[in-house]
Design an enzyme around this catalytic site. Structure first.
Site, PDB file in Angstrom:
ATOM      1  N   THR A 220       3.322  -1.492  13.414  1.00 37.20           N
ATOM      2  CA  THR A 220       4.238  -0.523  12.783  1.00 37.20           C
ATOM      3  C   THR A 220       4.581   0.603  13.749  1.00 37.20           C
ATOM      4  O   THR A 220       3.735   0.994  14.555  1.00 37.20           O
ATOM      5  CB  THR A 220       3.513   0.071  11.546  1.00 37.20           C
ATOM      6  OG1 THR A 220       3.348  -0.965  10.596  1.00 37.20           O
ATOM      7  CG2 THR A 220       4.273   1.214  10.921  1.00 37.20           C
ATOM      8  N   ARG A 248       5.299  -7.554  -1.796  1.00 37.85           N
ATOM      9  CA  ARG A 248       4.305  -6.508  -1.495  1.00 37.85           C
ATOM     10  C   ARG A 248       4.965  -5.397  -0.660  1.00 37.85           C
ATOM     11  O   ARG A 248       5.685  -5.652   0.295  1.00 37.85           O
ATOM     12  CB  ARG A 248       3.160  -7.135  -0.711  1.00 37.85           C
ATOM     13  CG  ARG A 248       2.069  -6.158  -0.276  1.00 37.85           C
ATOM     14  CD  ARG A 248       2.285  -5.656   1.141  1.00 37.85           C
ATOM     15  NE  ARG A 248       1.166  -4.823   1.606  1.00 37.85           N
ATOM     16  CZ  ARG A 248       1.221  -4.080   2.708  1.00 37.85           C
ATOM     17  NH1 ARG A 248       2.309  -4.053   3.447  1.00 37.85           N
ATOM     18  NH2 ARG A 248       0.180  -3.359   3.074  1.00 37.85           N
ATOM     19  N   GLY A 250       3.952  -1.800   1.426  1.00 34.67           N
ATOM     20  CA  GLY A 250       2.826  -1.014   1.945  1.00 34.67           C
ATOM     21  C   GLY A 250       3.086   0.476   1.868  1.00 34.67           C
ATOM     22  O   GLY A 250       3.919   0.946   1.083  1.00 34.67           O
ATOM     23  N   GLY A 272      -1.609   1.411   9.471  1.00 32.85           N
ATOM     24  CA  GLY A 272      -2.925   0.876   9.109  1.00 32.85           C
ATOM     25  C   GLY A 272      -2.820   0.052   7.849  1.00 32.85           C
ATOM     26  O   GLY A 272      -1.729  -0.388   7.469  1.00 32.85           O
ATOM     27  N   GLY A 274      -2.128  -0.610   4.572  1.00 36.84           N
ATOM     28  CA  GLY A 274      -1.268   0.165   3.684  1.00 36.84           C
ATOM     29  C   GLY A 274      -1.840   0.455   2.310  1.00 36.84           C
ATOM     30  O   GLY A 274      -1.635   1.536   1.754  1.00 36.84           O
TER      31      GLY A 274
END
Ligand code: ASP
Length: 354
Positions: A220, A248, A250, A272, A274
């Site tokens: 990310t 999904r 995050g 990290g 999420g």
């Protein structure tokens, strides 16, 4: 002749007078102008946190990461140095990383279980506390630009899926065929994760599977900046987690978890696991510790990343800058791609442990 001598002596007298005046006046040339006269500004970025180990990294890949991090941060720094806004700097810096296959965002996004790339992004303006975010978009070349459009040109904060894509078309953003986001590496990672998942449904332990999933998701990107007008901004852009299902979403597009900015405190971008960052409201928590408890940025970041999140069972990191230009790059994983540049154009790049 007499007149000439008189003129000459007047000239000498004036010249001497000027010299002595110069000596007593403090020197103030443009070169000598102290840096402190320039309003403070700075920028900090991450390209994801995770199990990033030197022994698993080739020299050429490490160089590629460092080169791209430097290109990205210099893009934003130049905008700030020329008097641009923190929001502009954050957006353009993230665009550089979004366009690179090295990071898990836009061009290098990981694959979801259904073999699509579903992108999330968010941006926040610390001056107005305005924010914009998108989740689960599949054809927007630069999701952070769409998050910006949501912030600036809609009455909403978070748009998702088809609706967000429709809004992007209306706003004239660059739309690409979803195949643009395909990269062989990320596709192979998905296949590996699926294989592990099949093994897990055999007799492998869940813990092994979880750590494998965790290790295959980092990348990310995020940026936080302080401009010369004292305004803060932060943004984050991601492909989320490999093998994600059921749309999904995050922490990255969640204001307060993945991104937060407030001129009174700081600007933060997270990376990290999420689910933990959403429940820990990580980015806002750092700001709140500064605002309500008077912690410094570094103290607040360490409290959340080294104590609160690991205690919950999560991992990851943040980058942040405060209203005075202090920077934090805090992570509890083996590494985090990161870089920062201050107003003196001093550059710091890191990948592994501090
Ligand atoms: N935080 C992102 C997510 O959970 C992934 C990451 O930062 O690695 O979607």
């Amino acid at each position: 002749m007499k007149n000439l001598l008189l003129l000459l002596s007047i000239f000498v007298f004036i010249a001497c007078g000027n010299t002595s005046e110069k000596e007593t006046t403090p020197a103030f040339t443009s070169e000598a102008k102290p840096q402190d006269d320039i309003p403070n500004f700075g920028i900090v970025i991450h390209g994801g946190a995770g199990t990033i180990l030197k022994e698993n990294m080739s020299d050429s890949l490490e160089k590629a990461y460092k080169t791209k991090l430097e290109e990205a941060i210099r893009t934003g720094h130049e905008i700030l140095a020329n008097g641009g806004t923190a929001i502009q700097a954050v957006q353009r810096t993230i665009n550089v990383m979004e366009d690179s296959p090295l990071f898990n965002s836009a061009k290098g996004a990981v694959f979801a279980n259904d073999e699509t790339n579903q992108l999330d992004a968010s941006i926040m303006d610390g001056k107005t506390l305005n924010a914009g975010a998108v989740a689960g978009v599949t054809n927007i070349k630069n999701p952070i630009n769409l998050a910006y459009e949501v912030m600036e040109n809609s009455e909403h904060v978070l748009l998702a899926g088809k609706g967000a894509e429709e809004f992007a078309t209306q706003r004239g953003l660059e739309i690409v065929d979803p195949s643009y986001f395909y990269t062989e590496n990320r596709f192979k990672s998905l296949q590996k994760v699926k294989e592990r998942e099949r093994e897990k449904s055999g007799n492998k332990t869940a813990a092994n599977y979880d750590s494998f999933i965790k290790d295959s998701k980092f990348g990310t990107v995020g940026c936080a900046a302080l401009d010369k007008n004292g305004n803060l901004a932060a943004g984050t852009s991601t492909g989320g987690m490999t093998n994600k299902r059921w749309n999904r979403i995050g922490d990255s597009p969640i204001i307060g978890a993945g991104t937060y900015a407030n001129n009174a405190t700081c600007a933060v971008s997270s990376t990290g696991w999420g689910e933990f960052f959403i429940r820990g409201v990580v980015a806002y928590d750092i700001s709140a510790l500064m605002e309500y408890k008077g912690l410094s940025l570094q103290e607040a970041a360490a409290e959340v990343i080294q104590k609160k999140i690991p205690k919950m069972g999560g991992d990851g990191g943040i980058i942040a800058i405060d209203h005075e230009g202090n920077v934090a790059m805090e992570f509890n994983t083996a590494g985090m791609y990161r870089a920062t540049m201050n107003k003196k154009a001093e550059l710091q790049i890191g990948i592994y442990e501090k």
